[in-house]
Design an enzyme around this catalytic site. Structure first.
Site, PDB file in Angstrom:
ATOM      1  CG  LEU A  28     -21.784  32.883  79.317  1.00  0.00           C
ATOM      2  CD1 LEU A  28     -21.799  32.899  77.660  1.00  0.00           C
ATOM      3  CD2 LEU A  28     -21.062  31.600  79.661  1.00  0.00           C
TER       4      LEU A  28
ATOM      5  CG  ASP B 291     -30.018  20.631  87.034  1.00  0.00           C
ATOM      6  OD1 ASP B 291     -29.087  19.770  87.601  1.00  0.00           O
ATOM      7  OD2 ASP B 291     -29.876  21.486  86.372  1.00  0.00           O
TER       8      ASP B 291
ATOM      9  CG  ASP C 274     -24.795  24.041  82.043  1.00  0.00           C
ATOM     10  OD1 ASP C 274     -25.805  23.538  82.473  1.00  0.00           O
ATOM     11  OD2 ASP C 274     -23.772  24.588  82.950  1.00  0.00           O
TER      12      ASP C 274
ATOM     13  CD  GLU D 111     -29.205  25.464  83.123  1.00  0.00           C
ATOM     14  OE1 GLU D 111     -29.395  24.912  84.053  1.00  0.00           O
ATOM     15  OE2 GLU D 111     -27.977  25.876  83.138  1.00  0.00           O
TER      16      GLU D 111
HETATM   17  C1  BGC Z   1     -26.699  21.955  85.140  1.00  0.00           C
HETATM   18  C2  BGC Z   1     -26.418  21.283  86.455  1.00  0.00           C
HETATM   19  C3  BGC Z   1     -25.037  21.582  86.812  1.00  0.00           C
HETATM   20  C4  BGC Z   1     -24.752  23.207  86.979  1.00  0.00           C
HETATM   21  C5  BGC Z   1     -23.400  23.285  87.053  1.00  0.00           C
HETATM   22  C6  BGC Z   1     -26.462  23.378  85.523  1.00  0.00           C
HETATM   23  O1  BGC Z   1     -27.209  24.084  84.769  1.00  0.00           O
HETATM   24  O2  BGC Z   1     -28.139  21.391  84.705  1.00  0.00           O
HETATM   25  O3  BGC Z   1     -26.782  19.844  86.394  1.00  0.00           O
HETATM   26  O4  BGC Z   1     -24.766  21.059  88.168  1.00  0.00           O
HETATM   27  O5  BGC Z   1     -25.167  23.531  85.670  1.00  0.00           O
HETATM   28  O6  BGC Z   1     -22.617  23.021  85.797  1.00  0.00           O
END
Ligand code: BGC
Length: 514
Positions: free
Chosen positions: A174, A277, A169, A211
């Site tokens: 980072l 999202d 995520d 991501e």
């Molecule tokens: C997730 C979101 C989340 C965000 C903060 C994103 O990349 O997909 O749903 O709100 O990270 O954690």
């Protein structure tokens, strides 16, 4: 979930990506984690989780979980300890602190609708702490080796429990540095390489899925030289699929594919239409964003941050032809398709709910109470089921579509089955085919002797189009769903007629002559 695995298997899906299930205050639907090594009691126990992994594996289904380590919840014990720890201590430095809000001033705000700064004041530490998302999600400090060790330990913990990989995520954020955007820094890529070395040595079958919502060149960097993430979500492609449809033009697809096709051979894009999202429009120009907003989110309540908080079916006015068309692209463009639960039955959303809750309502399994999702009293549900006239759960649910040969669900199942049958879709190369009309996008997916011609009419009008198929002279196109053969390709351009938003998947079969 155990009870629904057979359904997931029946779709032809081979991997489940689980959204966060960790203990959490739940202020960002679980992306605010307060304990990385356990399961929120709402969802079950570690033993339940192990049973799920085992049951999934026995059906050939893998499980990918969320690794949300850019930030924690402010309730995480690490943060509670850090804010009380002396300045300069290892414990304090689990997070990023500052005496002013001036530091890292070149870093953008992501949740523009709700945050005005990436810094928030902590009265206990008497300092500002850094956060790229909500203020209750302080960012971990990956310049601190103790934090890197924690991350590796968390990964090992879940991999030992049998998970098959992680969605990383918010990975571009980072590490931060002064006078930069604090995104995609070389330090972040070094860290990813370090993580990958551990994976390769200790868990070589596990997958890292990035991501990274970025422009094409930056997104591609998450593959490194094949030594960072195995997979990355194709964020640059997603809005351009919607753009191609809205403009009835192949241009946006051609442009983006041309710059993102070459990636290290052991890597793969994860391509998608929608997720949990908002449909992010961060990676398009301002003009394109305005156009997409006007086209797909005329109702301003549907807009959130720089995106659109709607599900696929409502975005497309429940138009089956356009829903099919986007799935045909999703399942035939290079990359592993990722489906969002409920889109396979054309579920609706609820823009009256806050944040992104409208696209996270309970799965509509049946016409029973709570859409068959739960036996709790309806008022106890986290989010209400959809009851509006077009998308209500009595009309749109798995039970109903399962038994209907012509349902969207069965249409998608059949396409997934076909895709599975022809490895060229999954691993083949891709060559665009010259067509005489920009309203049509055509390409050939090839793997060894297997060639599949995909032709898609992006316009709401019937048309005849000519394709240049010189490399396939003498080949006979065979339609993949019905199995009918079409006239053989000759020396002249090949003409096809297509209904509005219609498409063909054609296997190009070699006709041998003696
Ligand atoms: C997730 C979101 C989340 C965000 C903060 C994103 O990349 O997909 O749903 O709100 O990270 O954690």
């Amino acid at each position: 979930m155990l009870r629904k695995l057979d359904y997931i298997a029946s779709l032809g899906v081979n991997t489940i990506w689980l959204l966060p299930f960790y203990p959490s205050p739940g202020r960002d639907d679980g992306y605010d984690i307060s304990d990385y090594r356990s399961i929120s009691p709402e969802y079950g126990s570690i033993e339940d989780f192990s049973r799920l992994v085992e049951a999934a594996h026995s059906r050939g289904i893998r499980i990918i979980i969320e690794l949300v380590v850019n930030h924690t919840s402010d309730e995480h014990p690490w943060f509670q300890r850090a804010r009380r720890a002396p300045e300069g201590s290892i414990e304090r430095d689990y997070y990023v602190w500052s005496d002013t809000t001036e530091k890292f001033a070149d870093t953008r705000i992501i949740f523009v609708d709700s945050q005005t700064s990436n810094w928030s004041w902590d009265p206990v530490a008497c300092a500002y702490y850094w956060h790229r998302f909500y203020a209750h999600q302080p960012d971990l400090n990956f310049r601190n080796p103790a934090v890197v060790d924690e991350l590796l330990a968390i990964m090992r913990f879940w991999l030992e429990k049998g998970v098959d990989g992680f969605r990383l995520d918010a990975i571009p954020h980072l590490i931060e540095r002064e006078n930069t955007s604090s995104e995609n820094l070389p330090e972040t890529h070094q860290l990813l390489k370090q993580i990958r070395r551990v994976i390769d040595t200790e868990f070589p079958d596990a997958v890292l899925l990035a991501e990274a919502n970025l422009w094409p060149d930056d997104a591609r960097e998450y593959f490194g030289d094949g030594d960072e993430c195995h997979m990355a979500f194709h964020f640059p492609l997603m809005p351009r699929l919607f753009m191609a449809l809205a403009k009835s033009s192949s241009g946006p697809i051609r442009d983006i594919m041309e710059v993102t096709l070459s990636i290290p051979s052991q890597c793969q894009w994860a391509i998608f239409l929608r997720n949990h999202d908002e449909l992010t429009l961060e990676m398009v120009s301002e003009e394109e964003r305005e156009f997409l907003w006007d086209t797909f989110a005329a109702d301003k309540r549907a807009r959130l941050n720089l995106g659109i908080r709607r599900r696929l079916s409502p975005l497309l006015d429940q138009d089956r032809r356009r829903i099919e068309l986007l799935h045909i692209l999703l399942l035939s463009l290079p990359g592993s398709p990722v489906l969002y639960y409920g889109d396979e039955i054309g579920m609706g959303d609820n823009i009256a709910l806050g944040d992104r809750d409208g696209v996270r309502t309970p799965m509509q399994w049946s016409a029973d109470e709570n859409a068959g999702f739960s036996t709790a009293t309806p008022s106890a549900l986290d989010l209400p089921v959809i009851v509006d006239p077009h998308f209500n759960y009595q009309a749109i649910n798995v039970d109903q579509q399962d038994g209907d040969q012509h349902s969207l669900l069965n249409w998608i199942r059949e396409r997934l089955c076909i895709r599975h049958h022809y490895p060229a879709f999954a691993r083949g190369g891709m060559d665009f085919v010259e067509v005489d009309d920009h309203k049509v996008v055509a390409y050939v997916r090839s793997l060894g002797d297997q060639h599949i011609l995909c032709v898609i009419n992006l316009a709401n009008q019937p048309l005849a189009t000519s394709l240049i198929l010189s490399d396939f002279e003498g080949f006979v196109p065979k339609e993949l769903v019905g199995g009918q053969s079409f006239p053989a390709v000759a020396a002249r351009p090949y003409t096809l007629t297509l209904q509005p938003y219609a498409y063909f998947w054609l296997l190009l079969e070699h006709r041998y002559t003696c």
